[in-house]
Scaffold this motif. Sequence first.
Motif, mmCIF file in Angstrom:
data_model
loop_
_atom_site.group_PDB
_atom_site.id
_atom_site.type_symbol
_atom_site.label_atom_id
_atom_site.label_comp_id
_atom_site.label_asym_id
_atom_site.label_seq_id
_atom_site.Cartn_x
_atom_site.Cartn_y
_atom_site.Cartn_z
ATOM 1 N N THR A 49 -0.612 8.916 -14.517
ATOM 2 C CA THR A 49 -1.950 9.411 -14.213
ATOM 3 C C THR A 49 -2.011 9.973 -12.793
ATOM 4 O O THR A 49 -1.607 9.290 -11.845
ATOM 5 C CB THR A 49 -2.988 8.284 -14.355
ATOM 6 O OG1 THR A 49 -2.913 7.745 -15.668
ATOM 7 C CG2 THR A 49 -4.391 8.801 -14.086
ATOM 8 N N PRO A 50 -2.506 11.205 -12.579
ATOM 9 C CA PRO A 50 -2.648 11.758 -11.233
ATOM 10 C C PRO A 50 -3.672 10.949 -10.435
ATOM 11 O O PRO A 50 -4.714 10.547 -10.961
ATOM 12 C CB PRO A 50 -3.143 13.185 -11.475
ATOM 13 C CG PRO A 50 -2.798 13.487 -12.892
ATOM 14 C CD PRO A 50 -2.878 12.184 -13.621
ATOM 15 N N VAL A 51 -3.384 10.713 -9.164
ATOM 16 C CA VAL A 51 -4.292 9.966 -8.294
ATOM 17 C C VAL A 51 -5.327 10.936 -7.716
ATOM 18 O O VAL A 51 -4.966 11.934 -7.095
ATOM 19 C CB VAL A 51 -3.514 9.282 -7.161
ATOM 20 C CG1 VAL A 51 -4.471 8.608 -6.177
ATOM 21 C CG2 VAL A 51 -2.545 8.257 -7.744
ATOM 22 N N THR A 52 -6.593 10.644 -7.934
ATOM 23 C CA THR A 52 -7.677 11.508 -7.443
ATOM 24 C C THR A 52 -8.671 10.744 -6.578
ATOM 25 O O THR A 52 -9.704 11.291 -6.199
ATOM 26 C CB THR A 52 -8.419 12.158 -8.625
ATOM 27 O OG1 THR A 52 -8.929 11.124 -9.488
ATOM 28 C CG2 THR A 52 -7.498 13.066 -9.424
ATOM 29 N N LYS A 73 0.855 -1.189 0.000
ATOM 30 C CA LYS A 73 0.000 0.000 0.000
ATOM 31 C C LYS A 73 0.889 1.237 0.000
ATOM 32 O O LYS A 73 2.011 1.211 0.515
ATOM 33 C CB LYS A 73 -0.901 0.026 1.237
ATOM 34 C CG LYS A 73 -2.168 -0.789 1.128
ATOM 35 C CD LYS A 73 -3.045 -0.565 2.349
ATOM 36 C CE LYS A 73 -4.346 -1.345 2.239
ATOM 37 N NZ LYS A 73 -5.215 -1.137 3.417
ATOM 38 N N GLU A 74 0.347 2.315 -0.542
ATOM 39 C CA GLU A 74 1.080 3.567 -0.542
ATOM 40 C C GLU A 74 0.101 4.734 -0.429
ATOM 41 O O GLU A 74 -0.950 4.720 -1.074
ATOM 42 C CB GLU A 74 1.909 3.703 -1.821
ATOM 43 C CG GLU A 74 2.813 4.916 -1.826
ATOM 44 C CD GLU A 74 3.726 4.953 -3.033
ATOM 45 O OE1 GLU A 74 4.186 6.059 -3.395
ATOM 46 O OE2 GLU A 74 3.984 3.877 -3.619
ATOM 47 N N GLU A 75 0.441 5.718 0.405
ATOM 48 C CA GLU A 75 -0.359 6.937 0.509
ATOM 49 C C GLU A 75 0.160 7.949 -0.504
ATOM 50 O O GLU A 75 1.363 8.211 -0.574
ATOM 51 C CB GLU A 75 -0.277 7.516 1.923
ATOM 52 C CG GLU A 75 -1.031 6.703 2.968
ATOM 53 C CD GLU A 75 -1.054 7.410 4.316
ATOM 54 O OE1 GLU A 75 -0.141 8.237 4.555
ATOM 55 O OE2 GLU A 75 -1.962 7.149 5.111
ATOM 56 N N VAL A 76 -0.763 8.511 -1.277
ATOM 57 C CA VAL A 76 -0.385 9.454 -2.335
ATOM 58 C C VAL A 76 -1.227 10.714 -2.215
ATOM 59 O O VAL A 76 -2.440 10.636 -2.031
ATOM 60 C CB VAL A 76 -0.587 8.822 -3.733
ATOM 61 C CG1 VAL A 76 -0.158 9.798 -4.822
ATOM 62 C CG2 VAL A 76 0.193 7.530 -3.854
ATOM 63 N N GLU A 78 -3.235 14.002 -3.365
ATOM 64 C CA GLU A 78 -4.142 14.241 -4.488
ATOM 65 C C GLU A 78 -3.398 14.893 -5.650
ATOM 66 O O GLU A 78 -2.590 15.809 -5.462
ATOM 67 C CB GLU A 78 -5.301 15.138 -4.054
ATOM 68 C CG GLU A 78 -6.358 15.316 -5.136
ATOM 69 C CD GLU A 78 -7.556 16.093 -4.627
ATOM 70 O OE1 GLU A 78 -8.615 16.026 -5.271
ATOM 71 O OE2 GLU A 78 -7.423 16.754 -3.580
ATOM 72 N N ASN A 79 -3.676 14.371 -6.863
ATOM 73 C CA ASN A 79 -3.109 14.856 -8.134
ATOM 74 C C ASN A 79 -1.619 14.557 -8.299
ATOM 75 O O ASN A 79 -0.996 15.018 -9.250
ATOM 76 C CB ASN A 79 -3.361 16.355 -8.321
ATOM 77 C CG ASN A 79 -4.819 16.644 -8.568
ATOM 78 O OD1 ASN A 79 -5.508 15.905 -9.258
ATOM 79 N ND2 ASN A 79 -5.309 17.731 -7.983
ATOM 80 N N GLU A 80 -1.049 13.757 -7.391
ATOM 81 C CA GLU A 80 0.299 13.265 -7.601
ATOM 82 C C GLU A 80 0.219 11.827 -8.102
ATOM 83 O O GLU A 80 -0.808 11.176 -7.963
ATOM 84 C CB GLU A 80 1.112 13.351 -6.303
ATOM 85 C CG GLU A 80 1.402 14.777 -5.873
ATOM 86 C CD GLU A 80 2.345 14.835 -4.689
ATOM 87 O OE1 GLU A 80 2.831 13.758 -4.259
ATOM 88 O OE2 GLU A 80 2.596 15.949 -4.180
ATOM 89 N N SER A 81 1.289 11.336 -8.700
ATOM 90 C CA SER A 81 1.276 9.976 -9.250
ATOM 91 C C SER A 81 1.959 9.015 -8.284
ATOM 92 O O SER A 81 2.813 9.420 -7.491
ATOM 93 C CB SER A 81 1.969 9.933 -10.607
ATOM 94 O OG SER A 81 3.290 10.416 -10.499
ATOM 95 N N VAL A 82 1.566 7.747 -8.375
ATOM 96 C CA VAL A 82 2.137 6.724 -7.509
ATOM 97 C C VAL A 82 3.401 6.157 -8.155
ATOM 98 O O VAL A 82 3.522 6.120 -9.386
ATOM 99 C CB VAL A 82 1.111 5.602 -7.242
ATOM 100 C CG1 VAL A 82 0.776 4.863 -8.526
ATOM 101 C CG2 VAL A 82 1.611 4.642 -6.173
ATOM 102 N N SER A 83 4.353 5.729 -7.335
ATOM 103 C CA SER A 83 5.616 5.192 -7.842
ATOM 104 C C SER A 83 5.465 3.721 -8.235
ATOM 105 O O SER A 83 4.786 2.950 -7.554
ATOM 106 C CB SER A 83 6.703 5.326 -6.782
ATOM 107 O OG SER A 83 6.911 6.691 -6.462
#
Length: 387
Positions: free
Chosen positions: A104-107, A66-69, A71-76
């Motif tokens: 893709t930005p995470v929303t 799991k990873e916390e991201v 808003e509007n940033e992308s996951v690694s």
Amino acid sequence: MRKCRAIFMVLLSIFLSIFLLTACGKSDSTMEPAVSKNPDSSKEDIKKTLYIVTFYDMDGSTELSKEEVKENESVSEYTPKKENYIFMGWYATPSLTHKYDFSTPVTADTKIFAGFLEDKEDTRSFAVVGSGKSPILVTSNWGTVINDNLILTKEKDENAYSINMDLYEGDEFQLATNSSWFNQRGAGYLTTTSQDGMEYFAGSGGNYQSAEAKKANIKCLKSGNYTLKLTTYPGADVYDTENSNYTEATKENFNSNPYDTIEWIYNGEPKDPIADITTSYYIKSSITTGWNDVYKDEYRFKEIDGLPALTIKLAEKEEFLFTSTVKAGDAESVGNEYVKFSNIKDKNSLEFVEGSASDNIIAKAAGVYTFTYNPETKELTVSFKTK
């Protein structure tokens, strides 16, 4: 006088009191937002902009990480390990139908699924099957002959096969495991057809990227020496069992793979001279040959005034085209050149024939037709008489 001074002092005291009270009120008013701000509000804002991205195994339920991201940033992206399996990438759906785009930005809270394939050794042997002007393809005759020169070399401890060969413009081929074209790998497996803005290959008869083009011939557009590399993932082979011609005995004719690839390197000009070949042309017709390839002398173009020509009687609305064979020395094989309606440019010729939706030629009337073909210009001319 003293009375007036006393009155003045009282009034001055009242004025100063009012002024001080007013000033204090204004000061309190301007400071109020800073004093009333919730010291925990910034923490609440951060919580609202964090989303959870969960990475799952290919079963769609086993959690890998799991990873916390924000808003509007992308996951690694990272590469997971699984014993006896090959990681093929991350996918956006549990069905693994399309890959996840890590730009893709995470929303929102997001699920990503790993694609794994069984790490299975490929024990097959692949060869080039095709036809053309290249000496190696003249020998092949569409897989009728498979010798050592046509067999790809398998790399040690890898499911990768390679071959170095000369190809000439117009040559067509595929890769397969035997003369019956089992496990054929055609144009749909090419990772690309171009390099530096130039097209080197094409799928013969269609878009090489389409699902239908998986088994299309690979057509060479630029003569040269090439190194071809086929990479296979046999653990992902699938079979078209719904095909009406499918049987257990011929199942490998219906084999395909969503991950296999054909890569290539252009090494420059051909190393060996072009094969000295003779090309012959034959009619293939809905009535005259019943759409069969019949290589009889009566259906073959003969040289007239330096150009191949054929005179033959056709029925009204008979549909046809012209196929070819190539001969090098004593070896003759089916060619890959076809002469169709699009080869007719002469206006007078168009008075006697018309084209079909598939670019075949249709005779407008019953009678005797003479077809003359120029191999250099690729133009076909037509003359007609009723008897």
